[in-house]
Each structure stands twice: as C-alpha cells, then as structure tokens.
Design an enzyme around this catalytic site. Structure first.
Site, PDB file in Angstrom:
ATOM      1  N   GLN A  85       0.814  -1.213   0.000  1.00 53.24           N
ATOM      2  CA  GLN A  85       0.000   0.000   0.000  1.00 53.24           C
ATOM      3  C   GLN A  85       0.851   1.267   0.000  1.00 53.24           C
ATOM      4  O   GLN A  85       2.043   1.234   0.335  1.00 53.24           O
ATOM      5  CB  GLN A  85      -0.900   0.023   1.236  1.00 53.24           C
ATOM      6  CG  GLN A  85      -2.110  -0.875   1.157  1.00 53.24           C
ATOM      7  CD  GLN A  85      -3.061  -0.596   2.297  1.00 53.24           C
ATOM      8  OE1 GLN A  85      -3.088  -1.326   3.267  1.00 53.24           O
ATOM      9  NE2 GLN A  85      -3.828   0.480   2.196  1.00 53.24           N
ATOM     10  N   HIS A  86       0.207   2.374  -0.358  1.00 58.25           N
ATOM     11  CA  HIS A  86       0.723   3.740  -0.188  1.00 58.25           C
ATOM     12  C   HIS A  86       1.867   4.137  -1.123  1.00 58.25           C
ATOM     13  O   HIS A  86       2.233   5.307  -1.169  1.00 58.25           O
ATOM     14  CB  HIS A  86       1.208   3.990   1.251  1.00 58.25           C
ATOM     15  CG  HIS A  86       0.256   3.597   2.326  1.00 58.25           C
ATOM     16  ND1 HIS A  86      -1.052   4.026   2.341  1.00 58.25           N
ATOM     17  CD2 HIS A  86       0.424   2.804   3.428  1.00 58.25           C
ATOM     18  CE1 HIS A  86      -1.645   3.531   3.428  1.00 58.25           C
ATOM     19  NE2 HIS A  86      -0.782   2.782   4.086  1.00 58.25           N
ATOM     20  N   ASP A 248      -2.084  -4.959  -0.227  1.00 61.26           N
ATOM     21  CA  ASP A 248      -1.724  -6.240   0.393  1.00 61.26           C
ATOM     22  C   ASP A 248      -2.581  -6.560   1.606  1.00 61.26           C
ATOM     23  O   ASP A 248      -2.936  -7.723   1.832  1.00 61.26           O
ATOM     24  CB  ASP A 248      -0.232  -6.275   0.745  1.00 61.26           C
ATOM     25  CG  ASP A 248       0.243  -5.065   1.538  1.00 61.26           C
ATOM     26  OD1 ASP A 248      -0.587  -4.181   1.864  1.00 61.26           O
ATOM     27  OD2 ASP A 248       1.449  -4.991   1.821  1.00 61.26           O
TER      28      ASP A 248
END
Length: 497
Positions: A85-86, A248
């Site tokens: 992520q991110h 994820d």
C-alpha cells in the site's frame, strides 16, 4: 475428467514478489514461486524501489509457481495482483516510469505530511474530510515532496499509480485503481469512496494531478485482458482476465477469509497489521485507526506498525544468527527478559504515532545483557505495538474470538504463543501463509465469475485453517504480560511527552 479451474495470485511486497497457483474448484494451492527485491535506503527516511525489479520478480516468481504446480500457463483463467500500500509510481505521457517508487515505509516526506495536515485543519480536519488521518508514508505527501524536491519530474506527471495499479497497467495497459488500495492514498474519502480533488488542487493549482488520477473500479470488476506481448513473456493464456486486485492488507483479508464481521487478521511481516471487516464505514475517533475500504465490498478498519520482522531481523543480523538459532535463544529467555525491554521504533512509528522516534533497549545491566534476552525483547517489544493497536480496534467495536495470524513471523511457534498470551486470544494460522497472494487468486476467481460463486463460497473452499497448530493463551503467562505491557505503555507515554 480434469475439472481444474486455475488462477494466478501475485503479491508484490517490500522484500519480494510471491506468485501462487490456485485451483478454485478444489480450493488447493498447487504451486508457489518467489523472487526478491532490493530496497534503496537513504538519509531522512528514504525507502525506494526500482519498479523494473518488480516486473522481473513477477516474471520469475510466476515461472517458478507454474513449474512447482506442474501446470501450463495456458490453463490460467484469471490473475489477481496484490501490492504494498501507499507507494507512489509516477508515469509520463508515454507510460514510462519517471523515478523510483517511494514506498509505504518511506518517511522522507514527513515534513510535507505535516504541512498538508496543517492545511487540512489538523487531525480533526483530516478525519472530517477524508475519514482518516493522513500519516507519513501515505501517498499524498509523496506528491508534495516530488513537487518540492523534483520539480522537473513533477512537470512530466501523466499518471499517478499505486504499486498494484502499476503492475495492472503493465499487464493490461489500463490505468485504474480499486477502492481498497485507493483509500490509503490520503486523497480519497473513505466514506463516499471518491477521490478528494481539493487536496490535489492545493498541491497543484494547475490541476495536472487530478487529470493524472486512475479510473476507480469496484473490487469485483476486471481491469481487462493481458497485453499480447505480456502473455507471451509470462507464458500465460492470452485470454486470462486481470482482476481489480488491491492493497496487500485488503487481499490479505480475503486470503484469511476476513470478509465478514467477527474475524481479526494479524500480519507478522516487515510491518505489522491488525484489521477486521466492517459492512459500514465506521470512522474511528482514534486517529491511529485507518478506516480503509476493503477489497470485498465493505470497510477494513486497520492499524499498522512500521516495525516488526524488520526489527527482529536486524537483531538477528547484529548477532549473526540464523533464524532457528534466533528463535532458540529467544525461547531460553523468560517472559519480560529479566527487565530488558526494546522500544522497537527503528523506522519511526505509526502506531503508536511516533514518526520521529528511534529505537532503544532499556533496563540493561551487566547481569541481564544476554543475547537471549535481547532476542526475546525484540519479539515482545514489537508484539506490544500490535496489542496497542488491537486495543484501539476493540475500543471501536471490533471483536473476535480468534486471531488469524499470517506473515513470516507466524511460522515461529514461540511468536505464536507470545501473541496469544499478550493478546489473551486464541491464535490460528492459515495453512497458506502467503495470504495476500492467495487473496489475489481468490479475488481473480470471483472477478472472472468461475461457476458464479460468491466470494464467501470461494473463501470457504480456498481458505484453510491450521487447526492442529492453534495456540491458546496460557493462564500462567497472562498476568506477567499485562505487567510488562503496562511498562511498554508507560515508556511510550514518556516518549510522547
């Protein structure tokens, strides 16, 4: 008669890519392949990766999974992609990557995050506007950082993608994102499930950023088919469908069957995560709880600690210990490690919210400074951070009778017992520890509509619990751990002061 229905799940993580072959008809995982990535680390918390490594690792891991499964890639009906992520991947108008991807664990943009948080009206304003509080590591501050530090790159931005979005783009040629992963960007309202354009206009009044956003799609919708040259490169069925994929944690939820209320998933990976499913967007008053969207049609209240197996790994490497020796030494130390404690904030920390903190061993004496105590203190210290987060989730109404444990740390019987004792909750592992890759494959089967099965039916068949390895809290340990967890809370409180 061959009734196999095969799907490929990909999980692009921080340390490597995993590929998994699932037969959704039998629910069996037939093959698993892995390939590593390297991390570029620099001053001020820089953590970046070369996206070309992801493509090479995806290719290698897929071939290894197919080989282990003993199946042809031409049998694969669908592909799902999970990604860390991110992260921020920037493409120019030709679809070329402009610079290395900044990752979830990159804290170099912490000053920009503070600047944006101030513009939002602090934590309260961020919560009211977005349904969560932006944190260092979220994608939005990376955009402002790029504008300030790499204006020539910023001027060329044509597409803003998350890691899993980028892999989907490479596979299909289409730029899109799904709600679960999008909700971790910091420019997305998790309640209305829409991009927040004003924060992007604040960063770039010329509105190039909003024009570079990917299209949003539902979790059950396909991105599209494989590009012919990619199908040939990977040796896959050219008619295979690529599902929406997700972050994820969101696909790890599917891979642990965490798609209905009452289940808590805890991941012992490089970072630590704790999350549960909620059918409604219950925005938490606790700023450390991220009320993300799920990749199964609901919401996924979640806490994330930045320090877990990266910390135990660092202690292990410091002593030059193989994994078995590290676990053996840790098991020799008593609960509480004779007064030694580790505040494991080597990356700073998100939960508790200590972005500028550093790690420290405390309580050391000549008598207790042993390798065994330091090894166990690393496990206990990181697990207290997960307990801190679980307490926040429970205070916000998420309950569970068991914790489903995944990630590399879950393979350690010692760590499983420590989690059960510190959380005072039974712990059960899934048979398939690569939950995000499994979740990606299950989501692909759902997306393709294999047999017109619901996601719940697919999870019931494909997510298998290791009941033989279920770990129960030991009554004799609970009181001791409560004492040492209170010590951890006091140490954290001293840091925040």
């Amino acid at each position: 008669m061959n009734t196999r229905t095969l799907f490929l799940g990909i999980d692009c993580g921080t340390q490597g890519t995993k590929a998994l072959i699932l037969d959704s008809h039998s629910g069996q995982v037939l093959g698993l392949g892995t390939a590593p990535h390297t991390l570029t680390q620099g001053e001020h918390g820089r953590r970046e990766q070369d996206t070309e490594q992801w493509l090479q690792a995806l290719t290698t891991a897929t071939q290894r999974a197919l080989t282990q499964a003993g199946v042809s890639g031409q049998q694969i009906q669908g592909i799902g992609v999970s990604g860390q992520q991110h992260g921020l991947v920037l493409l120019d108008k030709h679809g070329e990557v402009l610079r290395p991807a900044k990752l979830w664990c990159d804290t170099e943009s912490a000053p920009e995050n503070r600047q944006l948080l101030e513009w939002l009206g602090g934590e309260t304003g961020s919560m009211q506007r977005l349904g969560l509080v932006i944190a260092p590591g979220y994608t939005v501050s990376k955009l402002l950082w790029t504008k300030i530090h790499h204006p020539q790159v910023f001027a060329q931005i044509a597409h803003i993608l998350l890691p899993h979005d980028y892999l989907n783009y490479w596979l299909t040629g289409r730029c899109c994102s799904e709600y679960g992963d999008a909700s971790g960007t910091g420019y997305f309202d998790v309640r209305s499930r829409q991009w927040d354009l004003d924060i992007l206009r604040h960063i770039d009044p010329d509105r190039r950023l909003e024009q570079a956003l990917p299209e949003l799609i539902e979790s059950h919708q396909p991105v599209g088919g494989l590009r012919p040259q990619i199908a040939r490169l990977l040796g896959l069925n050219p008619d295979a469908v690529v599902s929406s994929g997700g972050g994820d944690n969101m696909l790890g939820a599917i891979g642990t069957g965490n798609i209905e209320p009452g289940i808590i998933t805890m991941s012992l990976g490089s970072s630590g995560t704790v999350y549960g499913f909620d059918p409604q967007p219950q925005v938490s008053p606790d700023t450390s709880v991220a009320s993300f969207c799920s990749s199964s049609g609901g919401w996924l209240p979640l806490i994330c600690t930045l320090n877990l197996t990266n910390v135990t790994g660092a202690v292990r490497e410091l002593f030059g210990l193989p994994l078995d020796a590290f676990n053996q030494l840790a098991s020799q130390a008593p609960i509480g490690t004779e007064g030694v404690s580790l505040l494991p904030f080597l990356n700073g920390e998100r939960v508790p919210a200590l972005p500028d903190a550093s790690g420290s061993f405390q309580g050391l004496t000549l008598a207790n400074m042993t390798q065994a105590n330091l090894c166990r203190a690393a496990i206990e210290g990181t697990t207290y951070g997960l307990r801190y987060g679980l307490d926040l989730l429970r205070q916000n109404g998420l309950q569970s009778h068991t914790i489903r444990l995944v990630g590399g740390g879950s393979k350690s019987p010692l760590w499983r017992q420590i989690v059960a004792d510190i959380m005072n909750t039974p712990v059960v592992c899934t048979e398939q520890s690569e939950a995000a890759a499994l979740g990606a494959a299950i989501q692909a089967a759902w997306c393709v509509g294999a047999g017109r099965q619901t996601l719940a039916q697919l999870c019931q068949r494909c997510v298998r619990l290791d009941h033989a390895g279920e770990t129960l809290p030991e009554a004799a340990n609970l009181l001791a751990y409560e004492h040492f967890y209170l010590r951890y809370r006091q140490q954290v409180a001293a840091l925040t002061e």
